[in-house]
Motif scaffolding. Structure first.
Motif, mmCIF file in Angstrom:
data_model
loop_
_atom_site.group_PDB
_atom_site.id
_atom_site.type_symbol
_atom_site.label_atom_id
_atom_site.label_comp_id
_atom_site.label_asym_id
_atom_site.label_seq_id
_atom_site.Cartn_x
_atom_site.Cartn_y
_atom_site.Cartn_z
ATOM 1 N N PHE A 127 8.494 -10.177 -13.692
ATOM 2 C CA PHE A 127 8.833 -8.899 -14.308
ATOM 3 C C PHE A 127 7.597 -8.157 -14.779
ATOM 4 N N ASP A 128 6.547 -8.239 -13.968
ATOM 5 C CA ASP A 128 5.319 -7.508 -14.267
ATOM 6 C C ASP A 128 5.513 -6.001 -14.105
ATOM 7 N N ASP A 129 6.690 -5.606 -13.591
ATOM 8 C CA ASP A 129 6.977 -4.175 -13.480
ATOM 9 C C ASP A 129 7.461 -3.576 -14.795
ATOM 10 N N VAL A 130 7.731 -4.400 -15.808
ATOM 11 C CA VAL A 130 8.103 -3.859 -17.117
ATOM 12 C C VAL A 130 6.933 -3.048 -17.657
ATOM 13 N N GLY A 131 7.154 -1.773 -17.923
ATOM 14 C CA GLY A 131 6.085 -0.894 -18.358
ATOM 15 C C GLY A 131 5.268 -0.328 -17.213
ATOM 16 N N HIS A 132 5.649 -0.633 -15.971
ATOM 17 C CA HIS A 132 4.986 -0.089 -14.773
ATOM 18 C C HIS A 132 3.546 -0.566 -14.631
ATOM 19 N N HIS A 133 3.374 -1.875 -14.706
ATOM 20 C CA HIS A 133 2.054 -2.473 -14.488
ATOM 21 C C HIS A 133 1.989 -3.211 -13.164
ATOM 22 N N GLU A 134 2.963 -2.960 -12.277
ATOM 23 C CA GLU A 134 3.078 -3.682 -11.017
ATOM 24 C C GLU A 134 2.296 -2.986 -9.905
ATOM 25 N N SER A 135 1.957 -3.748 -8.879
ATOM 26 C CA SER A 135 1.244 -3.209 -7.712
ATOM 27 C C SER A 135 2.276 -2.818 -6.661
ATOM 28 N N LEU A 136 2.803 -1.618 -6.808
ATOM 29 C CA LEU A 136 3.889 -1.116 -5.975
ATOM 30 C C LEU A 136 3.624 0.338 -5.626
ATOM 31 N N VAL A 137 3.871 0.710 -4.376
ATOM 32 C CA VAL A 137 3.828 2.120 -3.991
ATOM 33 C C VAL A 137 5.174 2.497 -3.378
ATOM 34 N N HIS A 138 5.521 3.754 -3.524
ATOM 35 C CA HIS A 138 6.820 4.245 -3.072
ATOM 36 C C HIS A 138 6.679 5.679 -2.570
ATOM 37 N N ASP A 139 7.458 5.989 -1.546
ATOM 38 C CA ASP A 139 7.630 7.384 -1.147
ATOM 39 C C ASP A 139 9.024 7.543 -0.563
ATOM 40 N N GLY A 140 9.650 8.676 -0.866
ATOM 41 C CA GLY A 140 11.010 8.912 -0.431
ATOM 42 C C GLY A 140 11.143 9.306 1.025
ATOM 43 N N ASN A 141 10.037 9.748 1.638
ATOM 44 C CA ASN A 141 10.083 10.153 3.046
ATOM 45 C C ASN A 141 8.750 9.815 3.701
ATOM 46 N N PRO A 142 8.471 8.516 3.852
ATOM 47 C CA PRO A 142 7.130 8.109 4.286
ATOM 48 C C PRO A 142 6.872 8.414 5.753
ATOM 49 N N ARG A 143 5.631 8.843 6.023
ATOM 50 C CA ARG A 143 5.201 9.003 7.414
ATOM 51 C C ARG A 143 4.783 7.669 8.015
ATOM 52 N N GLN A 144 4.141 6.850 7.180
ATOM 53 C CA GLN A 144 3.542 5.621 7.676
ATOM 54 C C GLN A 144 3.268 4.698 6.491
ATOM 55 N N ALA A 145 3.258 3.400 6.744
ATOM 56 C CA ALA A 145 2.865 2.422 5.732
ATOM 57 C C ALA A 145 1.625 1.675 6.224
ATOM 58 N N TYR A 146 0.945 1.039 5.294
ATOM 59 C CA TYR A 146 -0.314 0.371 5.603
ATOM 60 C C TYR A 146 -0.367 -1.006 4.962
ATOM 61 N N LEU A 147 -1.067 -1.914 5.625
ATOM 62 C CA LEU A 147 -1.469 -3.180 5.026
ATOM 63 C C LEU A 147 -2.881 -3.457 5.505
ATOM 64 N N THR A 148 -3.793 -3.652 4.553
ATOM 65 C CA THR A 148 -5.197 -3.879 4.892
ATOM 66 C C THR A 148 -5.595 -5.275 4.423
ATOM 67 N N LEU A 149 -6.048 -6.096 5.367
ATOM 68 C CA LEU A 149 -6.530 -7.447 5.056
ATOM 69 C C LEU A 149 -7.966 -7.319 4.587
ATOM 70 N N ASP A 150 -8.196 -7.714 3.343
ATOM 71 C CA ASP A 150 -9.504 -7.505 2.719
ATOM 72 C C ASP A 150 -10.374 -8.771 2.786
ATOM 73 N N PRO A 151 -11.691 -8.628 2.544
ATOM 74 C CA PRO A 151 -12.596 -9.791 2.623
ATOM 75 C C PRO A 151 -12.306 -10.821 1.532
ATOM 76 N N LEU A 152 -12.597 -12.074 1.855
ATOM 77 C CA LEU A 152 -12.434 -13.169 0.907
ATOM 78 C C LEU A 152 -13.762 -13.378 0.190
ATOM 79 N N ASN A 153 -14.101 -12.417 -0.683
ATOM 80 C CA ASN A 153 -15.359 -12.553 -1.426
ATOM 81 C C ASN A 153 -15.208 -12.037 -2.850
#
Length: 401
Positions: free
Chosen positions: A375-401
């Motif tokens: 329940f880390d979303d209590v108070g809106h501290h969560e890592s979440l993005v939203h759009d009601g009419n999205p064109r595209q979504a993304y996932l980026t694999l980041d470096p392990l450093n």
């Protein structure tokens, strides 16, 4: 977020959509109407990991049109799971080849509630029981995925738009960020670590006394694979069962002689509940003085898992109060603020007894946002993005450093 099931077989059954917490589904069903969301949207996966391993992608979940469980291929076509067995039988190979280092691959997301898994170097092992899909459970040393480097994102795409997050509720592992391109062409992203944040998290966890370093899992070759959540740390014996007792006891003592006020809905400031401990039980009353729900003193498992003695049913009273209590315990703010929840993060994790796993994750996030507990979303501290009419979504694999 998916609720944890401990050492029990973790099954992605018909309850998957309901198991996602408020930000992903409750918010989704309550969102205002937008322009029609297409049946699928593009999902661009970019590999900035700098690793040479083959990446495998999986899109698994619930088809929202039918409630059936299954997987989606690269084109977003839904495939229902066949019947499982007891013992579990191998699931069909749902893997999609991912991008090589420095490259991108675009697949299609259908109207699902589910997970996008990604693994490095090896395909994940999925099996089917009579109840549904058995997911990886790496807190179990015999799980076939225990030595695979992998992670996942959770999302819901429905007629009200897209909700997609990064999550560390079960574990902290290989880093990634998620994003959405809005209808006006702008983008919103979350989940990215600060430069050096991956190693920074593990180094910080290693230095935290009290068993927290035991959450880290490594492979026989020394490769760091992940850190388990504190709930799994309790279940595996990595953390002592009394790790939160001192703080919990102090909270119960405080509210035996004072009142804890919970205002669970930001858009309903007049809805308040008042908690007092009597006879070892915290009773909550409404503005008329009637008891609406009560809580036995929780243990560390209830706090870290936001379950058991802090169960949060999908109702309008106990669930919202329990969510607020769970957030206050994990963030150790219940002693410093008798009016919950907190909206600012400045006072979070300041007590010596706290969820140090969550504290260290948030400290390493570029935007401070994370799903480090259910329940880390209590108070809106969560890592979440939203759009009601999205064109595209993304996932980026980041470096392990």
């Amino acid at each position: 977020m998916l609720r944890t099931l401990g050492h029990r077989v973790r099954v992605m059954g018909l309850a998957l959509a309901a198991a996602l917490t408020g930000s992903l589904l409750a918010a989704g069903t309550a969102a205002p109407a937008h322009a029609a969301v297409p049946a699928t949207i593009p999902f661009k996966i970019t590999n900035n990991s700098a690793r040479g391993d083959q990446v495998y992608i999986y899109n698994l979940g619930t088809d929202l049109a039918t409630g059936r469980q299954g997987w989606a291929d690269a084109n977003g076509t839904f495939h229902p799971w066949p019947a499982g067995g007891n013992p579990p039988t191998p699931a069909p190979d749902a893997s999609i080849p991912g991008p090589a280092a420095g490259q991108s691959t675009t697949i299609r997301l259908p109207k699902f509630s589910g997970r996008v898994y990604f693994s490095y170097g090896q395909k994940l092992v999925f099996n089917l029981t009579t109840g549904g899909l058995v997911q990886p459970a790496v807190q179990n040393p015999t799980d076939p995925n225990r030595n695979i480097l992998f992670n996942w994102s959770e999302y819901t795409l429905n007629d009200s738009g897209l909700w997609i997050n990064s999550t560390q509720v079960d574990m902290f592992s290989v880093p990634y960020a998620v994003g959405v391109q809005r209808s006006d062409g702008s983008t919103a992203t979350t989940g990215r670590l600060k430069p050096g944040g991956y190693n920074g998290f593990f180094n910080s966890l290693r230095g935290q006394p009290g068993g927290w370093a035991n959450l880290i899992q490594t492979r026989s070759d020394g490769t760091v694979l992940r850190a388990l959540s504190p709930l799994y740390g309790l279940e595996t014996g990595a953390l002592p069962a009394n790790v939160m007792d001192d703080y919990i006891n102090r909270v119960w003592q405080k509210y035996a002689t004072s009142t804890l006020t919970v205002t669970p809905f930001a858009d309903q400031p007049g809805t308040k509940y008042y908690g007092r401990v009597s006879g070892g039980v915290m009773h909550f009353t409404n503005s008329a003085g009637a008891v609406v729900t009560s809580f036995q003193k929780p243990d560390a498992s209830s706090v870290f898992g936001c379950h058991r003695l802090l169960d949060a049913p999908n109702d309008q009273v106990r669930g919202p109060i329990s969510r607020t209590l769970c957030a206050g315990f994990n963030r150790s703010t219940l002693l410093t603020n008798p009016n919950q929840p907190d909206t600012g993060s400045g006072a979070f994790y300041q007590d010596n007894v706290t969820n140090h796993y969550a504290r260290k994750i948030h400290a390493q996030m570029a935007d401070g946002k994370a799903y480090a507990f259910a329940f880390d979303d209590v108070g809106h501290h969560e890592s979440l993005v939203h759009d009601g009419n999205p064109r595209q979504a993304y996932l980026t694999l980041d470096p392990l450093n």
